[in-house]
Design an enzyme around this catalytic site. Structure first.
Site, PDB file in Angstrom:
ATOM      1  N   HIS A  53       0.970  -1.362  -0.116  1.00  0.00           N
ATOM      2  CA  HIS A  53      -0.143   0.048  -0.019  1.00  0.00           C
ATOM      3  C   HIS A  53       1.037   1.153  -0.083  1.00  0.00           C
ATOM      4  O   HIS A  53       1.960   1.302   0.649  1.00  0.00           O
ATOM      5  CB  HIS A  53      -0.840   0.038   1.408  1.00  0.00           C
ATOM      6  CG  HIS A  53      -1.648  -1.023   1.547  1.00  0.00           C
ATOM      7  ND1 HIS A  53      -1.236  -2.225   2.259  1.00  0.00           N
ATOM      8  CD2 HIS A  53      -2.974  -1.139   1.387  1.00  0.00           C
ATOM      9  CE1 HIS A  53      -2.216  -3.177   2.502  1.00  0.00           C
ATOM     10  NE2 HIS A  53      -3.330  -2.428   1.585  1.00  0.00           N
ATOM     11  N   ASP A  56       2.401   1.809   3.301  1.00  0.00           N
ATOM     12  CA  ASP A  56       3.401   0.831   3.792  1.00  0.00           C
ATOM     13  C   ASP A  56       4.703   1.098   3.578  1.00  0.00           C
ATOM     14  O   ASP A  56       5.566   0.839   4.397  1.00  0.00           O
ATOM     15  CB  ASP A  56       3.210  -0.550   3.249  1.00  0.00           C
ATOM     16  CG  ASP A  56       1.909  -1.184   3.294  1.00  0.00           C
ATOM     17  OD1 ASP A  56       1.055  -0.815   4.347  1.00  0.00           O
ATOM     18  OD2 ASP A  56       1.383  -1.954   2.608  1.00  0.00           O
ATOM     19  N   MET A  87       2.531  -5.627  -7.636  1.00  0.00           N
ATOM     20  CA  MET A  87       1.209  -5.334  -7.558  1.00  0.00           C
ATOM     21  C   MET A  87       1.340  -4.066  -6.449  1.00  0.00           C
ATOM     22  O   MET A  87       2.296  -4.105  -5.638  1.00  0.00           O
ATOM     23  CB  MET A  87       0.369  -6.234  -6.769  1.00  0.00           C
ATOM     24  CG  MET A  87      -1.129  -5.985  -6.457  1.00  0.00           C
ATOM     25  SD  MET A  87      -1.092  -5.248  -4.796  1.00  0.00           S
ATOM     26  CE  MET A  87      -1.987  -6.870  -3.893  1.00  0.00           C
ATOM     27  N   GLU A 180     -11.099  -6.374  -4.990  1.00  0.00           N
ATOM     28  CA  GLU A 180     -11.283  -7.184  -4.061  1.00  0.00           C
ATOM     29  C   GLU A 180     -12.473  -7.222  -3.190  1.00  0.00           C
ATOM     30  O   GLU A 180     -12.513  -6.012  -2.578  1.00  0.00           O
ATOM     31  CB  GLU A 180      -9.851  -7.329  -3.172  1.00  0.00           C
ATOM     32  CG  GLU A 180      -9.818  -8.169  -1.930  1.00  0.00           C
ATOM     33  CD  GLU A 180      -8.466  -7.952  -1.406  1.00  0.00           C
ATOM     34  OE1 GLU A 180      -7.444  -7.406  -1.832  1.00  0.00           O
ATOM     35  OE2 GLU A 180      -8.291  -8.690  -0.201  1.00  0.00           O
ATOM     36  N   LYS A 182     -14.930  -8.115   0.154  1.00  0.00           N
ATOM     37  CA  LYS A 182     -15.191  -8.593   1.487  1.00  0.00           C
ATOM     38  C   LYS A 182     -16.425  -8.191   2.055  1.00  0.00           C
ATOM     39  O   LYS A 182     -16.987  -7.311   1.927  1.00  0.00           O
ATOM     40  CB  LYS A 182     -13.969  -7.927   2.289  1.00  0.00           C
ATOM     41  CG  LYS A 182     -13.427  -8.631   3.442  1.00  0.00           C
ATOM     42  CD  LYS A 182     -12.501  -7.810   4.321  1.00  0.00           C
ATOM     43  CE  LYS A 182     -12.382  -8.547   5.617  1.00  0.00           C
ATOM     44  NZ  LYS A 182     -11.018  -7.832   6.384  1.00  0.00           N
ATOM     45  N   GLU A 216      -9.913 -13.208  -2.355  1.00  0.00           N
ATOM     46  CA  GLU A 216      -9.195 -13.731  -1.275  1.00  0.00           C
ATOM     47  C   GLU A 216      -9.847 -14.788  -0.446  1.00  0.00           C
ATOM     48  O   GLU A 216     -11.185 -14.863  -0.321  1.00  0.00           O
ATOM     49  CB  GLU A 216      -8.954 -12.649  -0.177  1.00  0.00           C
ATOM     50  CG  GLU A 216      -8.405 -12.964   0.990  1.00  0.00           C
ATOM     51  CD  GLU A 216      -7.936 -12.012   1.921  1.00  0.00           C
ATOM     52  OE1 GLU A 216      -7.259 -10.974   1.103  1.00  0.00           O
ATOM     53  OE2 GLU A 216      -8.017 -11.786   3.072  1.00  0.00           O
ATOM     54  N   HIS A 219     -11.982 -14.212   2.554  1.00  0.00           N
ATOM     55  CA  HIS A 219     -13.166 -13.248   2.497  1.00  0.00           C
ATOM     56  C   HIS A 219     -14.529 -13.820   1.975  1.00  0.00           C
ATOM     57  O   HIS A 219     -15.445 -13.751   2.617  1.00  0.00           O
ATOM     58  CB  HIS A 219     -12.847 -12.027   1.547  1.00  0.00           C
ATOM     59  CG  HIS A 219     -11.807 -11.306   2.188  1.00  0.00           C
ATOM     60  ND1 HIS A 219     -11.248  -9.933   1.387  1.00  0.00           N
ATOM     61  CD2 HIS A 219     -11.080 -11.044   3.279  1.00  0.00           C
ATOM     62  CE1 HIS A 219     -10.462  -9.356   1.962  1.00  0.00           C
ATOM     63  NE2 HIS A 219     -10.075 -10.167   3.118  1.00  0.00           N
ATOM     64  N   ASP A 244      -5.552 -13.504  -3.515  1.00  0.00           N
ATOM     65  CA  ASP A 244      -5.067 -13.375  -2.250  1.00  0.00           C
ATOM     66  C   ASP A 244      -5.236 -14.589  -1.415  1.00  0.00           C
ATOM     67  O   ASP A 244      -6.316 -15.178  -1.203  1.00  0.00           O
ATOM     68  CB  ASP A 244      -5.639 -12.331  -1.669  1.00  0.00           C
ATOM     69  CG  ASP A 244      -5.196 -10.839  -1.759  1.00  0.00           C
ATOM     70  OD1 ASP A 244      -4.298 -10.719  -2.383  1.00  0.00           O
ATOM     71  OD2 ASP A 244      -5.657 -10.018  -0.929  1.00  0.00           O
ATOM     72  N   ASP A 254     -11.820 -11.578  10.642  1.00  0.00           N
ATOM     73  CA  ASP A 254     -10.932 -11.864   9.560  1.00  0.00           C
ATOM     74  C   ASP A 254      -9.537 -12.159  10.180  1.00  0.00           C
ATOM     75  O   ASP A 254      -8.887 -11.599  10.682  1.00  0.00           O
ATOM     76  CB  ASP A 254     -10.624 -10.447   9.233  1.00  0.00           C
ATOM     77  CG  ASP A 254      -9.527 -10.116   7.999  1.00  0.00           C
ATOM     78  OD1 ASP A 254      -9.378 -11.149   7.300  1.00  0.00           O
ATOM     79  OD2 ASP A 254      -9.184  -9.209   7.730  1.00  0.00           O
ATOM     80  N   ASP A 256      -6.760 -13.991   8.449  1.00  0.00           N
ATOM     81  CA  ASP A 256      -5.739 -14.184   7.521  1.00  0.00           C
ATOM     82  C   ASP A 256      -4.519 -14.858   7.949  1.00  0.00           C
ATOM     83  O   ASP A 256      -3.292 -14.534   8.161  1.00  0.00           O
ATOM     84  CB  ASP A 256      -4.994 -12.626   7.737  1.00  0.00           C
ATOM     85  CG  ASP A 256      -5.872 -11.523   7.032  1.00  0.00           C
ATOM     86  OD1 ASP A 256      -6.952 -11.895   6.316  1.00  0.00           O
ATOM     87  OD2 ASP A 256      -5.946 -10.475   7.322  1.00  0.00           O
ATOM     88  N   ASP A 286      -1.744 -13.036   1.359  1.00  0.00           N
ATOM     89  CA  ASP A 286      -2.205 -11.859   1.966  1.00  0.00           C
ATOM     90  C   ASP A 286      -2.741 -12.564   3.316  1.00  0.00           C
ATOM     91  O   ASP A 286      -3.740 -12.592   3.783  1.00  0.00           O
ATOM     92  CB  ASP A 286      -3.501 -11.390   1.344  1.00  0.00           C
ATOM     93  CG  ASP A 286      -3.747  -9.896   2.111  1.00  0.00           C
ATOM     94  OD1 ASP A 286      -2.950  -9.712   3.022  1.00  0.00           O
ATOM     95  OD2 ASP A 286      -5.006  -9.421   1.778  1.00  0.00           O
TER      96      ASP A 286
HETATM   97  C1  GCO Z   1      -8.191  -7.120   4.368  1.00  0.00           C
HETATM   98  C2  GCO Z   1      -7.604  -7.110   2.581  1.00  0.00           C
HETATM   99  C3  GCO Z   1      -6.246  -6.387   2.635  1.00  0.00           C
HETATM  100  C4  GCO Z   1      -6.214  -6.081   1.106  1.00  0.00           C
HETATM  101  C5  GCO Z   1      -5.208  -5.156   0.763  1.00  0.00           C
HETATM  102  C6  GCO Z   1      -4.553  -4.934  -0.367  1.00  0.00           C
HETATM  103  O1  GCO Z   1      -8.861  -7.887   4.801  1.00  0.00           O
HETATM  104  O2  GCO Z   1      -7.440  -6.676   5.255  1.00  0.00           O
HETATM  105  O3  GCO Z   1      -7.585  -8.539   2.488  1.00  0.00           O
HETATM  106  O4  GCO Z   1      -5.210  -7.066   3.105  1.00  0.00           O
HETATM  107  O5  GCO Z   1      -5.978  -7.351   0.554  1.00  0.00           O
HETATM  108  O6  GCO Z   1      -5.480  -3.780   1.586  1.00  0.00           O
HETATM  109  O7  GCO Z   1      -5.616  -4.566  -1.242  1.00  0.00           O
HETATM  110 MN    MN Z   2      -6.565  -9.279   0.780  1.00  0.00          MN
HETATM  111 MN    MN Z   3      -8.177 -10.043   4.016  1.00  0.00          MN
END
Ligand code: GCO
Ligand code: MN
Ligand code: MN
Length: 386
Positions: A53, A56, A87, A180, A182, A216, A219, A244, A254, A256, A286
């Site tokens: 990002h 970041d 990306m 993307e 979610k 993702e 998600h 992702d 969430d 991850d 991700d």
């Molecule tokens: C989340 C998202 C993010 C995006 C990221 C890049 O749930 O936090 O998955 O990690 O993927 O902002 O677009």
């Molecule tokens: Mn993501």
């Molecule tokens: Mn995510």
């Protein structure tokens, strides 16, 4: 054999291995690494690329001089390690300005600021070599529908993306957008909450050919859905621009988690799908390490994501070569050719002939399909006894 190679296109975000272990209840458990340190960590574990990002890499309040210095250092680290930036994306969720959304904020100044910030972030991403630009609208949603009209919000989001597509064309950038979805978190409800919803939305844009999806795992799983089916729909539409990979218990917050760490069987079917169709885009993890990890364990996390993918890829090769599995598949999909004259494109004669055909419905209903046997073989394959 399970070592990552550049052709696998395994990528991580600065925010993934750089995650400091903060959660809504607790402070960071790891000290923040600089972008340069993260690039070196990723090189050490064998990743191919690093995504980011805008913030970041460059803090939102950096001075022009700081910005230049950070960019120079980052490019040096890329040169030293050979890592690429496939990306990039915009942080449109951390700053309080975006608390009611970015492109769908009720405040026109925030919507304009979101465009301004994204154009600068696109410039930065392209400068670092990105060819895919992700839009994840974490704040594009509501906690209450009392104050925001979903039709207006959708229109604003469309206008924003149309504007940014034109910007990319205007600059002559070779850049594709990947949306993307979610379902929720951080908003109570996020608009366009599934990959399928995004695919429908893309067809309403001025430049649908420039825009695809970035599904993702976590998600779709948060929403209790079958991720591989969504990926298949995106692939079928020619829209699987990015992916992702991570993992997640159904119905939870969430999480991850490391790829394959929760739903190994779903991960296998996903890898099988990607390898069967020949997906050759980035395989972006991700995900982030548990809050209990130190940086040695973060490296184990990153290696684990890639190794599990490669192990499942090998299982897929075994699946394809397994005579018993293939025999069951042949039985399940058997075709004696008797329906050939009804297949394919419509014609009036075909329709009349099909309407006149007599089917033995009872026999059709009696035919068993050995899915139990097949599934158990998949389980045994995954458990390593085949
Ligand atoms: C989340 C998202 C993010 C995006 C990221 C890049 O749930 O936090 O998955 O990690 O993927 O902002 O677009
Ligand atoms: Mn993501
Ligand atoms: Mn995510």
């Amino acid at each position: 054999m399970y070592n990552p190679k550049p052709e696998h296109k395994f990528t991580f975000g600065l925010w993934t291995v750089g995650n400091v272990g903060r959660d809504p209840f607790g402070e960071p458990t790891r000290k923040a690494l600089s972008p340069v340190e993260i690039v070196h960590l990723l090189a050490e574990v064998g990743a191919y690329g690093v995504n980011f990002h805008d913030n970041d890499l460059i803090p939102i309040d950096a001075t022009p001089a700081e910005r230049d210095r950070i960019k120079w250092n980052f490019k040096q680290a890329l040169n030293e390690t050979g890592l690429v930036v496939p990306m990039a994306t915009t942080n449109l969720f951390s700053d309080p300005a975006f608390k009611d959304g970015a492109f769908t904020s009720n405040d026109p100044k925030v919507r304009a600021y979101a465009l301004h910030k994204t154009m600068h972030a696109i410039d930065l991403g392209v400068e670092m070599g990105a060819s895919t630009y992700v839009f994840w609208g974490g704040r594009e949603g509501t906690e209450t529908d009392a104050g925001k009209d979903p039709l207006e919000a959708g229109k604003w989001f469309r206008e924003g993306l149309n504007f940014l597509c034109e910007y990319v064309i205007d600059q002559g950038y070779e850049l594709k957008f990947a949306l993307e979805a979610k379902p929720n978190e951080p908003r109570g409800d996020i608009y366009l909450s599934t990959t399928g919803a995004m695919l429908g939305f893309i067809s309403t844009l001025d430049h649908p050919e420039m825009v695809g999806v970035n599904p993702e795992v976590a998600h779709e799983h948060m929403a209790g859905l079958n991720f591989t089916h969504h990926v298949a729909q995106a692939w079928d539409a020619g829209k699987l621009f990015h992916i992702d990979l991570n993992d997640q218990s159904f119905g939870r917050y969430d999480q991850d988690f490391r790829f394959g760490s929760v739903n190994l069987k779903s991960a296998f079917f996903l890898v099988k799908f990607l390898e069967d169709v020949g997906y050759d885009g980035n395989r972006h993890f991700d995900a982030h390490a548990y809050r209990t990890s130190d940086y040695e364990d973060v490296k184990a996390f990153a290696r684990g994501c890639m190794r599990t993918y490669l192990l499942l890829k090998e299982k897929h090769a075994q699946f394809s070569a397994d005579a018993q599995i293939q025999a069951l598949l042949a039985e399940i999909t058997a075709d004696d050719g008797s329906m050939d004259s009804y297949k394919g494109v419509y014609s009036g004669e075909k329709a009349q002939a099909l309407k006149a055909h007599t089917f033995d419905r009872v026999t059709l209903g009696k035919r068993g399909q050995p899915y139990e046997q097949l599934d158990q073989l998949v389980i045994e394959l995954l458990l390593g006894v085949r």
